[in-house]
Design an enzyme around this catalytic site. Structure first.
Site, PDB file in Angstrom:
ATOM      1  N   ASP A 146      36.299  11.093 -12.514  1.00  7.73           N
ATOM      2  CA  ASP A 146      37.035  10.670 -11.326  1.00  7.73           C
ATOM      3  C   ASP A 146      36.386  11.073 -10.208  1.00  7.73           C
ATOM      4  OD1 ASP A 146      37.933  13.585 -11.272  1.00  7.73           O
ATOM      5  OD2 ASP A 146      40.106  12.964 -10.498  1.00  7.73           O
ATOM      6  N   GLY A 178      42.457  14.320  -6.190  1.00  6.03           N
ATOM      7  CA  GLY A 178      42.294  15.196  -4.947  1.00  6.03           C
ATOM      8  C   GLY A 178      43.454  15.048  -4.026  1.00  6.03           C
ATOM      9  N   GLU A 208      51.803  10.740  -5.729  1.00  2.00           N
ATOM     10  CA  GLU A 208      52.285  12.019  -6.209  1.00  2.00           C
ATOM     11  C   GLU A 208      52.777  12.482  -5.014  1.00  2.00           C
ATOM     12  OE1 GLU A 208      48.805  14.518  -7.377  1.00  2.00           O
ATOM     13  OE2 GLU A 208      50.125  15.933  -8.144  1.00  2.00           O
TER      14      GLU A 208
END
Ligand SMILES: [Zn+2]
Length: 356
Positions: A146, A178, A208
């Site tokens: 990622d 991140g 998120e």
């Protein structure tokens, strides 16, 4: 954490603990337990305490800032390929002890390369640990590389090169992590286009700590096949409908969402709304020891939030298998193991009683 933690009956929790499972959203460095960090701290004295009692205290989860401190302290202990091999093998050992049979583990090689580990040594270390863990514990690991999104397009290009030029066969996915605020998804489209063209699956974090538009962006710009978290999806009925219709799974990590304050409390977690909308949800642990949790505990919390019995928990575990990138034969095998454990449990305890 001040919020009350929902919990299932002891009998249901013990079923969860013994149930074969797959995990799809869990970070490599974020999975370092106190035990593993103690071993690394022995090798590199001075960064964190290596004394088990002091370290256990250091690991007592308090809040998100403490998570960041723990994470950075762990990063500072990972300096050589041998450190990476140890971390990876021991993380897999801890997973196997929870009856996790298959995991797609998210690695951020960019962080280690920046710390001075050559990418060749990095890949050799994770692969060596993967093969050893499968041999010793029967757990199958696959990799997701990622992008640390906060470092921008340059880190995306570098992660892409690491994946395309050095990625092992067990590399199956390309992710983006991140902080989301200030890190728009579309700017990573070029890197994701090339990763996808090379056969990697697209699994970015989205929605998120930001709203549903980020999830739309991940779908439209990055070709997301699953969404990391997707917590804010329930704010947009059209998005929920889209996710349900296109069978785009969400990788839900309840305790992580509370810890990062993406969700105020377990009682307010949108898990049930996601399920009610027909969205395929999977349960995951994200950075488990650093958030004071385990995958088995997350299943227990989900079971309590969703009022599941053993068959419901088995179905939830089946969602993760279905949403995984295992080949069909591997999916069938793991589904059969879940079903076999359920049958055994029901024979032992009788048919479902509420929450039992
Ligand atoms: Zn994550």
């Amino acid at each position: 954490m001040t919020t009350a933690v929902p919990s299932p009956t002891p009998q249901l929790q013990s079923f969860i603990d013994t149930l074969p499972k797959a995990e799809l959203h869990v970070h490599h460095v974020g999975s370092a337990s106190a035990r593993i960090v103690a071993e690394l701290a022995e090798r590199h004295p001075g960064v964190v305490p290596s004394d088990p009692a002091k370290l256990a205290e250091f690991y007592r989860f308090t809040d998100f800032d403490h998570f960041i401190a723990l994470y950075l302290a762990t990063v500072a202990l990972i300096r050589t390929p041998e450190d990476i091999r140890l971390l990876t093998y021991e993380v897999a050992t801890d997973m196997a002890a929870q009856n996790i049979r298959y995991a797609e583990l998210t690695c951020t090689p960019h962080t280690s390369v920046r710390a001075g580990v050559p990418i060749e040594g990095y890949v050799e270390a994770i692969e060596d640990a993967r093969v050893a863990a499968e041999r010793d514990h029967g757990i199958v690991l696959r990799w997701i590389f990622d992008i640390p999104g906060e470092l921008g397009e340059n880190s995306a290009d570098q992660t892409l090169r690491m994946a395309l030029d050095h990625g092992p066969d067990a590399l199956i996915g390309f992710g983006l992590g991140g902080p989301e605020v200030g890190t728009s998804r579309p700017k990573f489209k070029p890197a994701f286009d090339l990763a996808r063209a090379a056969g990697l699956h697209s699994v970015p974090h989205a929605g998120e700590t930001t709203g549903p538009q980020t999830i739309w962006d991940a779908l439209e710009s990055l070709g997301a096949e699953r969404i990391g978290h997707g917590t804010s999806a329930t704010q947009d009925p059209a998005l929920l409908e889209y996710l349900a219709q296109h069978r785009i799974p969400l990788e839900v990590c309840p305790t992580s969402n509370i810890a990062t304050r993406a969700v105020a409390s377990y009682a307010e977690h949108p898990l049930r709304a996601m399920v009610d909308a027909g969205v395929l949800v999977t349960i995951n642990s994200d950075d488990p020891p650093m958030f004071g949790t385990t995958l088995n505990r997350e299943y227990g919390i989900a079971a309590a939030l969703l009022d599941l019995d053993a068959a419901g928990v088995a179905a939830l575990a089946g969602n993760a298998v279905g949403a995984s990138f295992l080949p069909e034969a591997g999916k069938r095998e793991l589904m059969a193991a879940i079903q076999a454990r359920l049958t055994e449990h029901l024979a032992e305890h009788g048919p479902a009683t509420p929450n039992g």
